[in-house]
Design a protein around this motif. Sequence first.
Motif, PDB file in Angstrom:
ATOM      1  N   LEU A  23      50.764  59.515  25.730  1.00 24.66           N
ATOM      2  CA  LEU A  23      51.075  58.110  26.012  1.00 24.66           C
ATOM      3  C   LEU A  23      50.670  57.716  27.434  1.00 24.66           C
ATOM      4  O   LEU A  23      50.352  56.554  27.695  1.00 24.66           O
ATOM      5  CB  LEU A  23      52.565  57.845  25.794  1.00 24.66           C
ATOM      6  N   LYS A  24      50.675  58.674  28.343  1.00 28.60           N
ATOM      7  CA  LYS A  24      50.262  58.386  29.720  1.00 28.60           C
ATOM      8  C   LYS A  24      48.743  58.385  29.874  1.00 28.60           C
ATOM      9  O   LYS A  24      48.197  57.650  30.707  1.00 28.60           O
ATOM     10  CB  LYS A  24      50.869  59.421  30.674  1.00 28.60           C
ATOM     11  N   GLU A  25      48.055  59.184  29.066  1.00 33.87           N
ATOM     12  CA  GLU A  25      46.622  59.388  29.270  1.00 33.87           C
ATOM     13  C   GLU A  25      45.729  58.420  28.503  1.00 33.87           C
ATOM     14  O   GLU A  25      44.583  58.187  28.904  1.00 33.87           O
ATOM     15  CB  GLU A  25      46.248  60.826  28.890  1.00 33.87           C
ATOM     16  N   VAL A  26      46.207  57.868  27.388  1.00 30.80           N
ATOM     17  CA  VAL A  26      45.342  57.010  26.571  1.00 30.80           C
ATOM     18  C   VAL A  26      45.017  55.706  27.297  1.00 30.80           C
ATOM     19  O   VAL A  26      45.665  55.330  28.280  1.00 30.80           O
ATOM     20  CB  VAL A  26      45.989  56.696  25.200  1.00 30.80           C
ATOM     21  N   ASP A  27      44.023  55.001  26.772  1.00 32.00           N
ATOM     22  CA  ASP A  27      43.616  53.724  27.366  1.00 32.00           C
ATOM     23  C   ASP A  27      44.538  52.579  26.944  1.00 32.00           C
ATOM     24  O   ASP A  27      44.752  51.635  27.710  1.00 32.00           O
ATOM     25  CB  ASP A  27      42.176  53.394  26.949  1.00 32.00           C
ATOM     26  N   TYR A  28      45.056  52.674  25.714  1.00 26.30           N
ATOM     27  CA  TYR A  28      45.946  51.634  25.200  1.00 26.30           C
ATOM     28  C   TYR A  28      47.042  52.266  24.346  1.00 26.30           C
ATOM     29  O   TYR A  28      46.832  53.312  23.725  1.00 26.30           O
ATOM     30  CB  TYR A  28      45.191  50.622  24.321  1.00 26.30           C
ATOM     31  N   ILE A  29      48.188  51.587  24.310  1.00 29.76           N
ATOM     32  CA  ILE A  29      49.260  51.955  23.387  1.00 29.76           C
ATOM     33  C   ILE A  29      49.479  50.773  22.446  1.00 29.76           C
ATOM     34  O   ILE A  29      49.743  49.654  22.895  1.00 29.76           O
ATOM     35  CB  ILE A  29      50.576  52.279  24.120  1.00 29.76           C
ATOM     36  N   VAL A  30      49.336  51.027  21.155  1.00 34.55           N
ATOM     37  CA  VAL A  30      49.586  49.996  20.148  1.00 34.55           C
ATOM     38  C   VAL A  30      51.009  50.181  19.643  1.00 34.55           C
ATOM     39  O   VAL A  30      51.364  51.253  19.148  1.00 34.55           O
ATOM     40  CB  VAL A  30      48.590  50.107  18.973  1.00 34.55           C
ATOM     41  N   CYS A  31      51.832  49.147  19.784  1.00 35.42           N
ATOM     42  CA  CYS A  31      53.236  49.282  19.407  1.00 35.42           C
ATOM     43  C   CYS A  31      53.682  48.154  18.488  1.00 35.42           C
ATOM     44  O   CYS A  31      53.104  47.070  18.479  1.00 35.42           O
ATOM     45  CB  CYS A  31      54.134  49.365  20.632  1.00 35.42           C
TER      46      CYS A  31
END
Length: 217
Positions: A23-31
Amino acid sequence: MLYIVSTPIWNLEDITYRAVRILKEVDYIVCEDTRTSWVLLKAYDIKNNLLNFHAHSDDSKIKKILDLLKEWKNIALISDAWTPWISDPAYNLVRKAIEENIQVCPIPWASAVLSAIVWSWMHMHDFRFIWFLPVKKWRQTLLKELEKKDYTVVIYESVHRILKTLEDLEKTFWKDHKIVVARELTKKFEEFKRDTIEECRIYFWKQNLKWEFVIVF
């Protein structure tokens, strides 16, 4: 890469080191709901770009996410609780990603189904997860099918229908049939009730009912 990240059921401590790192490393979080997800992200000091995706999102939102993935962006997909795709609107997004040959990686953890089965002491070698029983259509047909079962069944039920479902189970099986009803899993007042269908129905009829339930029988 599309990561399918499992989040806690309720207790924020029920998340893996790997999930937090992703969750810290990705470019985006889809929630599913940014307001709900923010509670978890804030607890672990996760600062990232959030994209909203819920049951009312149209195909244009799916296309936007797929376009980002095709640009080699790494995206983590989370739901309000538990694992995306099992009980939320993520199904269409994940299916489209697979059809587009986009790499999908599950990051597993919390499971209300497995937690309830483990506590139930019922057989785990052969079980069926139904999610929620149909409200009207096919409900009685499915219950008649389950009457002949020789395996463990796990279903979710809402606070609004738990008593009705227990009544229907009591009519389908004999009233002394043993079941387990779990509620508020991983929360402070987590409760498991192991008893006959009749006794469980009477017990919960007297309770101040909240949250969702898991039934094992």
